[in-house]
Design an enzyme around this catalytic site. Structure first.
Site, PDB file in Angstrom:
ATOM      1  N   TYR A  56       0.627  -0.534  -0.056  1.00 55.17           N
ATOM      2  CA  TYR A  56      -0.596  -0.179  -0.521  1.00 55.17           C
ATOM      3  C   TYR A  56       0.832   1.442  -0.002  1.00 55.17           C
ATOM      4  O   TYR A  56       0.683   1.979  -0.475  1.00 55.17           O
ATOM      5  CB  TYR A  56      -1.240   0.049   1.088  1.00 55.17           C
ATOM      6  CG  TYR A  56      -2.005  -1.360   0.670  1.00 55.17           C
ATOM      7  CD1 TYR A  56      -3.192  -0.467  -0.063  1.00 55.17           C
ATOM      8  CD2 TYR A  56      -1.616  -2.342   1.814  1.00 55.17           C
ATOM      9  CE1 TYR A  56      -3.884  -1.496  -0.553  1.00 55.17           C
ATOM     10  CE2 TYR A  56      -3.223  -3.343   1.131  1.00 55.17           C
ATOM     11  CZ  TYR A  56      -4.260  -3.046  -0.472  1.00 55.17           C
ATOM     12  OH  TYR A  56      -5.353  -3.959   0.010  1.00 55.17           O
ATOM     13  N   ASN A  92     -12.298   1.999  -6.169  1.00 54.74           N
ATOM     14  CA  ASN A  92     -11.062   2.195  -6.270  1.00 54.74           C
ATOM     15  C   ASN A  92     -10.929   3.082  -4.897  1.00 54.74           C
ATOM     16  O   ASN A  92     -11.548   3.359  -4.615  1.00 54.74           O
ATOM     17  CB  ASN A  92     -10.964   3.437  -7.755  1.00 54.74           C
ATOM     18  CG  ASN A  92     -11.245   2.868  -8.753  1.00 54.74           C
ATOM     19  OD1 ASN A  92     -11.221   1.518  -8.616  1.00 54.74           O
ATOM     20  ND2 ASN A  92     -10.989   3.132 -10.527  1.00 54.74           N
ATOM     21  N   ASP A  94      -7.866   5.569  -5.210  1.00 54.35           N
ATOM     22  CA  ASP A  94      -7.421   6.119  -5.399  1.00 54.35           C
ATOM     23  C   ASP A  94      -8.237   7.605  -5.904  1.00 54.35           C
ATOM     24  O   ASP A  94      -9.071   7.499  -4.581  1.00 54.35           O
ATOM     25  CB  ASP A  94      -6.038   6.332  -6.855  1.00 54.35           C
ATOM     26  CG  ASP A  94      -7.480   6.058  -7.409  1.00 54.35           C
ATOM     27  OD1 ASP A  94      -8.904   6.967  -8.391  1.00 54.35           O
ATOM     28  OD2 ASP A  94      -7.582   4.819  -9.037  1.00 54.35           O
ATOM     29  N   HIS A 109     -15.041   1.063  -1.240  1.00 52.55           N
ATOM     30  CA  HIS A 109     -13.549   0.027  -0.611  1.00 52.55           C
ATOM     31  C   HIS A 109     -12.458   0.690   0.046  1.00 52.55           C
ATOM     32  O   HIS A 109     -11.568   0.589  -0.280  1.00 52.55           O
ATOM     33  CB  HIS A 109     -13.064  -0.575  -1.323  1.00 52.55           C
ATOM     34  CG  HIS A 109     -13.500  -2.088  -2.193  1.00 52.55           C
ATOM     35  ND1 HIS A 109     -13.906  -2.534  -3.698  1.00 52.55           N
ATOM     36  CD2 HIS A 109     -15.380  -2.254  -1.785  1.00 52.55           C
ATOM     37  CE1 HIS A 109     -14.508  -3.453  -3.399  1.00 52.55           C
ATOM     38  NE2 HIS A 109     -15.333  -3.152  -2.554  1.00 52.55           N
ATOM     39  N   THR A 177     -15.188  -2.362 -14.520  1.00 49.39           N
ATOM     40  CA  THR A 177     -15.222  -3.157 -13.054  1.00 49.39           C
ATOM     41  C   THR A 177     -15.559  -4.441 -13.725  1.00 49.39           C
ATOM     42  O   THR A 177     -16.353  -4.618 -14.346  1.00 49.39           O
ATOM     43  CB  THR A 177     -15.875  -3.348 -11.667  1.00 49.39           C
ATOM     44  OG1 THR A 177     -16.097  -4.341 -11.620  1.00 49.39           O
ATOM     45  CG2 THR A 177     -17.424  -2.829 -12.668  1.00 49.39           C
ATOM     46  N   ASN A 203     -17.058  -0.529 -20.306  1.00 52.90           N
ATOM     47  CA  ASN A 203     -15.677  -1.412 -20.097  1.00 52.90           C
ATOM     48  C   ASN A 203     -15.095  -1.795 -22.175  1.00 52.90           C
ATOM     49  O   ASN A 203     -15.729  -2.075 -23.125  1.00 52.90           O
ATOM     50  CB  ASN A 203     -15.764  -3.339 -19.851  1.00 52.90           C
ATOM     51  CG  ASN A 203     -15.198  -3.587 -19.112  1.00 52.90           C
ATOM     52  OD1 ASN A 203     -13.943  -4.267 -19.537  1.00 52.90           O
ATOM     53  ND2 ASN A 203     -14.998  -3.511 -17.643  1.00 52.90           N
TER      54      ASN A 203
END
Ligand code: APR
Length: 244
Positions: A56, A92, A94, A109, A177, A203
């Site tokens: 991480y 994500n 970020d 998440h 995703t 996608n």
């Protein structure tokens, strides 16, 4: 059809791929020979905390080298110009949606730029490395700080808010995703409980959940999302004008 419709957007790693953030399930799905589950689980952290912190730390540091792409900017524009309710849910960790200007945003998440104390539960902003020497500023304990990330086997954040928004969505956009990690992979089914909900998947290839979508846009987000948002906003503005 009213112009004031509700929209829910779900994004995954494909959203940030063109910004230079690697996806999880590309190529061999390994990081330095470790399966992603080994470095993204409470068991992995218990077994080898240094390895997990390093994984991480590297990803947190890499955020300084990436920028939002045209897809992130298109979603921020959609939020600004949309007249109905809007919610952007991202898997994500970020901060590229924020940097693009998105505000109605939930990180289901977790976030790389936050840390949490396992002793007192305090969550704080974090932009540097974490280690077993890091001290919690709230309770003073050392060695208990972990990334504020939802690992495999842990409960995602804000699920009640997300489920309620999905149930009243008129449009659900599922972007970048692979549709293999639940509960996010089940969001299309929740939105489809409203039989008139427009379900669109974006996608570069077919996914595990593609068949749940009545509309599919195949292509990179940086190209397809700006076009889609432009069309959606102009259709909606025309509809609003007709309803005057
Ligand atoms: N445009 C659109 N889609 C893209 C692009 C792009 N430029 N590049 C890649 N994709 C798609 C891939 O085809 C793939 O379907 O993005 C998807 C990325 O899938 P994953 O790597 O599995 O990422 P994601 O679905 O976000 O993973 C879900 O799993 O490991 C956990 O917690 C982690 O949030 C993550 C969750």
């Amino acid at each position: 059809m009213s112009a004031e419709r509700n929209i829910v957007v779900l994004t995954g790693a494909g959203m940030s791929a063109e910004s230079g953030v690697p996806t999880f399930r590309g190529e061999d799905g390994l990081w330095e020979g470790h399966h992603i589950e080994m470095v993204a689980s409470p068991e992995g952290f218990a077994r080898d905390p240094k390895l997990v912190q390093r994984f991480y730390n590297l990803r947190r540091a890499a955020l300084k080298t990436v920028e939002p792409n045209a897809g992130h900017l298109a979603l921020a524009r959609l939020e600004r110009e949309w007249r109905g309710d809007f919610l952007l849910v991202t898997q994500n960790v970020d901060d590229l949606h924020e940097r693009a200007g998105s505000e109605k945003l939930l990180h289901m998440h977790g976030e790389l730029l936050k840390a949490r104390c396992r002793n007192c539960g305090e969550v704080c902003s974090w932009s540097e490395d974490l280690s077993s020497d890091t001290r919690c500023a709230a309770c003073g304990k050392t060695g208990e700080m972990r990334p504020h990330i939802v690992w495999f086997g842990e409960m995602p954040f804000e699920l009640e808010t997300i489920t309620n928004a999905l149930k009243s969505a008129d449009i659900f956009l599922c972007i970048g995703t692979s549709g293999v990690v639940y509960p996010a992979a089940g969001f299309a089914r929740t939105a489809a409980q409203n039989s008139s909900c427009r379900l669109v998947e974006f996608n570069i290839e077919n996914t595990a959940i593609s068949r749940q979508f009545r509309e599919r846009v195949i292509g990179p987000v940086s190209v397809e999302l700006p076009k889609f948002v432009e069309q959606l906003l102009s259709d909606t503005h025309r509809q609003a004008w007709l309803e005057r």
